[in-house]
Scaffold this motif. Sequence first.
Motif, PDB file in Angstrom:
ATOM      1  N   GLN A 105       0.516   4.759  -7.421  1.00 35.09           N
ATOM      2  CA  GLN A 105       1.556   5.560  -8.069  1.00 35.09           C
ATOM      3  C   GLN A 105       2.598   4.618  -8.691  1.00 35.09           C
ATOM      4  OE1 GLN A 105       1.507   8.941  -8.210  1.00 35.09           O
ATOM      5  NE2 GLN A 105      -0.430   8.971  -7.079  1.00 35.09           N
ATOM      6  N   GLU A 113       0.529  10.802   1.328  1.00 30.15           N
ATOM      7  CA  GLU A 113      -0.490   9.800   1.651  1.00 30.15           C
ATOM      8  C   GLU A 113      -0.014   8.854   2.750  1.00 30.15           C
ATOM      9  OE1 GLU A 113      -2.703   9.368  -2.696  1.00 30.15           O
ATOM     10  OE2 GLU A 113      -0.969   8.111  -2.219  1.00 30.15           O
ATOM     11  N   PRO A 163      -4.222   2.463  -1.861  1.00 28.74           N
ATOM     12  CA  PRO A 163      -3.286   3.488  -2.318  1.00 28.74           C
ATOM     13  C   PRO A 163      -3.808   4.190  -3.564  1.00 28.74           C
ATOM     14  CG  PRO A 163      -2.538   1.343  -3.039  1.00 28.74           C
ATOM     15  CD  PRO A 163      -3.753   1.096  -2.190  1.00 28.74           C
ATOM     16  N   SER A 164      -3.106   5.214  -3.976  1.00 25.87           N
ATOM     17  CA  SER A 164      -3.464   5.925  -5.210  1.00 25.87           C
ATOM     18  C   SER A 164      -2.778   5.322  -6.425  1.00 25.87           C
ATOM     19  CB  SER A 164      -3.073   7.407  -5.092  1.00 25.87           C
ATOM     20  OG  SER A 164      -1.681   7.537  -4.818  1.00 25.87           O
ATOM     21  N   SER A 224       1.997   4.636  -2.969  1.00 23.23           N
ATOM     22  CA  SER A 224       1.435   5.893  -2.489  1.00 23.23           C
ATOM     23  C   SER A 224       2.497   6.987  -2.538  1.00 23.23           C
ATOM     24  CB  SER A 224       0.908   5.739  -1.050  1.00 23.23           C
ATOM     25  OG  SER A 224      -0.053   4.711  -0.955  1.00 23.23           O
ATOM     26  N   ARG A 273       0.827  -1.205   0.000  1.00 25.53           N
ATOM     27  CA  ARG A 273       0.000   0.000   0.000  1.00 25.53           C
ATOM     28  C   ARG A 273       0.859   1.253   0.000  1.00 25.53           C
ATOM     29  NH1 ARG A 273      -0.855   4.745   3.270  1.00 25.53           N
ATOM     30  NH2 ARG A 273      -2.961   5.489   2.812  1.00 25.53           N
ATOM     31  N   ASN A 274       1.867   1.304   0.859  1.00 26.78           N
ATOM     32  CA  ASN A 274       2.727   2.483   0.934  1.00 26.78           C
ATOM     33  C   ASN A 274       3.659   2.595  -0.264  1.00 26.78           C
ATOM     34  OD1 ASN A 274       1.573   3.113   3.399  1.00 26.78           O
ATOM     35  ND2 ASN A 274       3.195   2.139   4.592  1.00 26.78           N
ATOM     36  N   HIS A 276       8.144   6.586   0.176  1.00 30.69           N
ATOM     37  CA  HIS A 276       7.587   5.800  -0.921  1.00 30.69           C
ATOM     38  C   HIS A 276       8.662   4.960  -1.608  1.00 30.69           C
ATOM     39  CE1 HIS A 276       9.139   9.395  -2.893  1.00 30.69           C
ATOM     40  NE2 HIS A 276       9.047   8.785  -4.055  1.00 30.69           N
TER      41      HIS A 276
END
Length: 288
Positions: A65, A52, A62-63, A48, A44-45, A253
């Motif tokens: 990225q 975030e 997450p978004s 992101s 997840r991280n 990140h």
Amino acid sequence: MTTTAPQVGKDRKTRGSVLGNTGLYLAVSVAALLFLIPFYLIVRNALSTDLEITGENWKLLPSFQWGNVSELFSDTTVQFGRALWNSTAVALLTTLGTLLVCSMAGYGLARIPYQHANKIFYVVLATLMVPTAVTFVPSFVLVSSLGWVDTYRGLIIPGLFSGFTCFLFRQYFLGFPKELEEAARVDGLGYWGAYWRIVVPNSLNFFAAIATITFISGWNAFLWPLVIGQDPGSWTVQVALSSFMTNQTVNFHLIFMATAISILPLVFVFLFLQRWLVQGIAQTGIKG
């Protein structure tokens, strides 16, 4: 028609068994979920942004990225791709070398008749009681005097022999059927021929178990590669991960993305050798 007492007892036993199995599966599911939470957070991280990860408005997903991957491998100060290659080479060569050296030493101590074999074995066991910190400086001085700093030789050769691995091989070979080796000697094979043609092919499960443990240990090594790999081009994955944390900034990140990628080889190795690993541990008699 009334239900007999034995039938009632059987029904109660069946219900108790079902409830017991349900509780067991529930407990295992909860334990598996707790075990997977850190891996979820890493992924997840990794996908992101730093905002975030550290922001107050925490989101479950997450978004995504995906640009973090290209950013990680395009960073010229870390050379993470080179670090992956270095860790792969070091872990593989260390594993192969350790299997060869320690298995031959264990086989020799277990099978070759020698009046001082037990004394040598006790010396090997004594090395297990010596803390690594005691031998760290002399090992570095020796490697440095040989000119092996920033080389694969300096990263690999000092770790090829393990007293514990030698002990495990010796104990395993003591239980190996002597009849197979005696049949090999009847065919004209010596100790080396019996070891290479008979013992090794019939001990692949145990070799796979030791290989898995050794590979993971070599991949996760940090202190020795940190000291020997002084040039960024000779860094391993663990050393490269530490470089993302400096006194000025912390690239969250990139740390999580590098961590997620560095875990993948270990997952593949474990999945590939899982069957042999379980069988090998069962053959050693080790109990959890």
